[in-house]
Design a protein around this motif. Structure first.
Motif, PDB file in Angstrom:
ATOM      1  N   ILE A  46      -1.385   0.863   3.691  1.00 54.51           N
ATOM      2  CA  ILE A  46      -1.882  -0.309   4.412  1.00 54.51           C
ATOM      3  C   ILE A  46      -0.830  -0.780   5.407  1.00 54.51           C
ATOM      4  CG2 ILE A  46      -2.442  -2.769   4.179  1.00 54.51           C
ATOM      5  CD1 ILE A  46      -4.067  -2.060   1.732  1.00 54.51           C
ATOM      6  N   SER A  47       0.413  -0.852   4.962  1.00 53.41           N
ATOM      7  CA  SER A  47       1.507  -1.297   5.833  1.00 53.41           C
ATOM      8  C   SER A  47       1.677  -0.368   7.031  1.00 53.41           C
ATOM      9  CB  SER A  47       2.802  -1.368   5.025  1.00 53.41           C
ATOM     10  OG  SER A  47       3.877  -1.734   5.845  1.00 53.41           O
ATOM     11  N   CYS A  95      -1.607 -13.459   0.138  1.00 53.96           N
ATOM     12  CA  CYS A  95      -1.504 -12.804  -1.167  1.00 53.96           C
ATOM     13  C   CYS A  95      -0.038 -12.646  -1.570  1.00 53.96           C
ATOM     14  CB  CYS A  95      -2.215 -11.464  -1.136  1.00 53.96           C
ATOM     15  SG  CYS A  95      -2.534 -10.799  -2.780  1.00 53.96           S
ATOM     16  N   HIS A  96       0.785 -12.203  -0.640  1.00 50.58           N
ATOM     17  CA  HIS A  96       2.206 -12.024  -0.935  1.00 50.58           C
ATOM     18  C   HIS A  96       2.849 -13.334  -1.364  1.00 50.58           C
ATOM     19  CE1 HIS A  96       2.690  -8.152   1.691  1.00 50.58           C
ATOM     20  NE2 HIS A  96       1.791  -8.020   0.754  1.00 50.58           N
ATOM     21  N   CYS A 127      -2.682 -10.789   4.395  1.00 54.39           N
ATOM     22  CA  CYS A 127      -1.608 -10.127   3.645  1.00 54.39           C
ATOM     23  C   CYS A 127      -0.601 -11.156   3.144  1.00 54.39           C
ATOM     24  CB  CYS A 127      -0.902  -9.094   4.519  1.00 54.39           C
ATOM     25  SG  CYS A 127      -1.908  -7.664   4.960  1.00 54.39           S
ATOM     26  N   LYS A 128      -0.169 -12.033   4.032  1.00 54.99           N
ATOM     27  CA  LYS A 128       0.837 -13.033   3.694  1.00 54.99           C
ATOM     28  C   LYS A 128       0.357 -13.980   2.596  1.00 54.99           C
ATOM     29  CE  LYS A 128       3.784 -16.629   5.762  1.00 54.99           C
ATOM     30  NZ  LYS A 128       3.870 -17.332   4.510  1.00 54.99           N
ATOM     31  N   GLY A 168      -2.784 -10.126   9.192  1.00 53.71           N
ATOM     32  CA  GLY A 168      -1.449 -10.479   8.724  1.00 53.71           C
ATOM     33  C   GLY A 168      -1.468 -11.721   7.850  1.00 53.71           C
ATOM     34  N   PHE A 174      -0.322   0.325  -0.933  1.00 53.46           N
ATOM     35  CA  PHE A 174       0.129  -0.730  -0.028  1.00 53.46           C
ATOM     36  C   PHE A 174       1.058  -0.202   1.069  1.00 53.46           C
ATOM     37  CE2 PHE A 174      -1.362  -3.548  -3.466  1.00 53.46           C
ATOM     38  CZ  PHE A 174      -2.248  -4.290  -2.714  1.00 53.46           C
ATOM     39  N   MET A 223      -1.256  -1.046   9.399  1.00 56.50           N
ATOM     40  CA  MET A 223      -1.068  -2.377   9.981  1.00 56.50           C
ATOM     41  C   MET A 223       0.083  -2.363  10.979  1.00 56.50           C
ATOM     42  SD  MET A 223      -1.935  -5.508  10.175  1.00 56.50           S
ATOM     43  CE  MET A 223      -1.288  -7.132  10.480  1.00 56.50           C
ATOM     44  N   LYS A 239      -8.287 -13.583  -2.655  1.00 57.82           N
ATOM     45  CA  LYS A 239      -7.378 -13.069  -1.621  1.00 57.82           C
ATOM     46  C   LYS A 239      -7.790 -11.657  -1.211  1.00 57.82           C
ATOM     47  CE  LYS A 239      -4.377 -16.510  -2.211  1.00 57.82           C
ATOM     48  NZ  LYS A 239      -4.089 -17.588  -1.355  1.00 57.82           N
ATOM     49  N   LEU A 263      -8.858 -10.296   2.460  1.00 55.93           N
ATOM     50  CA  LEU A 263      -8.286  -9.097   3.062  1.00 55.93           C
ATOM     51  C   LEU A 263      -9.396  -8.165   3.540  1.00 55.93           C
ATOM     52  CD1 LEU A 263      -5.866  -7.294   3.809  1.00 55.93           C
ATOM     53  CD2 LEU A 263      -5.924  -6.421   1.456  1.00 55.93           C
TER      54      LEU A 263
END
Length: 152
Positions: free
Chosen positions: A37-38, A143-144, A140-141, A137, A34, A41, A107, A111
């Protein structure tokens, strides 16, 4: 017969090795995944926000890297007993992931779709990049919001 035995053993070794990983090693691998990925992104988001000048080649490279990351077998990173309840202070992955694996996989599918959209949009100008970054984004959000604790 000998070739069949060797082929069977060769196929079994990677699966056995994955099972031999400790829960903490699995969490570290998941966090590393992750973080990558970050990172990718982040480069795309900086261009979309205007913090960095848009560069079609760089945007395409970030999108390609995201596609490569999403091609990994990420289920290995979500082995049972690797939640924040199992390893307090080590991860923000909530137990609900394993309780609602169908929802979690939905999710993950969203993604993947957002990454595919990004791959098609990244090199086609800022006007194409911006909505693709928004979709990514949002994936991602989503799922978070449901599966990741706010803090350790």
């Amino acid at each position: 017969m000998r070739k069949l035995l060797i082929a069977t053993l060769a196929a079994a070794v990677p699966a056995t090795m994955a099972l031999a990983q400790s829960a903490e090693d699995t969490v570290k691998a998941r966090q590393g995944f992750f973080q990558l990925i970050s990172f990718e992104m982040g480069g795309l988001a900086a261009m979309a926000k205007g913090d960095v000048e848009y560069d079609a080649e760089a945007a395409s490279a970030h999108a390609a890297d995201l596609s490569t990351l999403m091609s990994l077998h990420i289920a290995d990173y979500f082995a049972p007993e690797t939640s924040n309840a199992d390893l307090p202070g080590k991860t923000r992955a909530q137990p609900v992931i394993w309780e609602d694996m169908d929802g979690f996989m939905e999710k993950a599918t969203a993604l993947n779709a957002a990454v595919e959209t990004m791959a098609g949009a990244a090199g086609n100008g800022l006007d194409a990049l911006r909505p693709a970054v928004g979709q990514l984004g949002g994936a991602c959000k989503a799922c978070h919001d449901d599966y990741r604790a706010k803090s350790f």
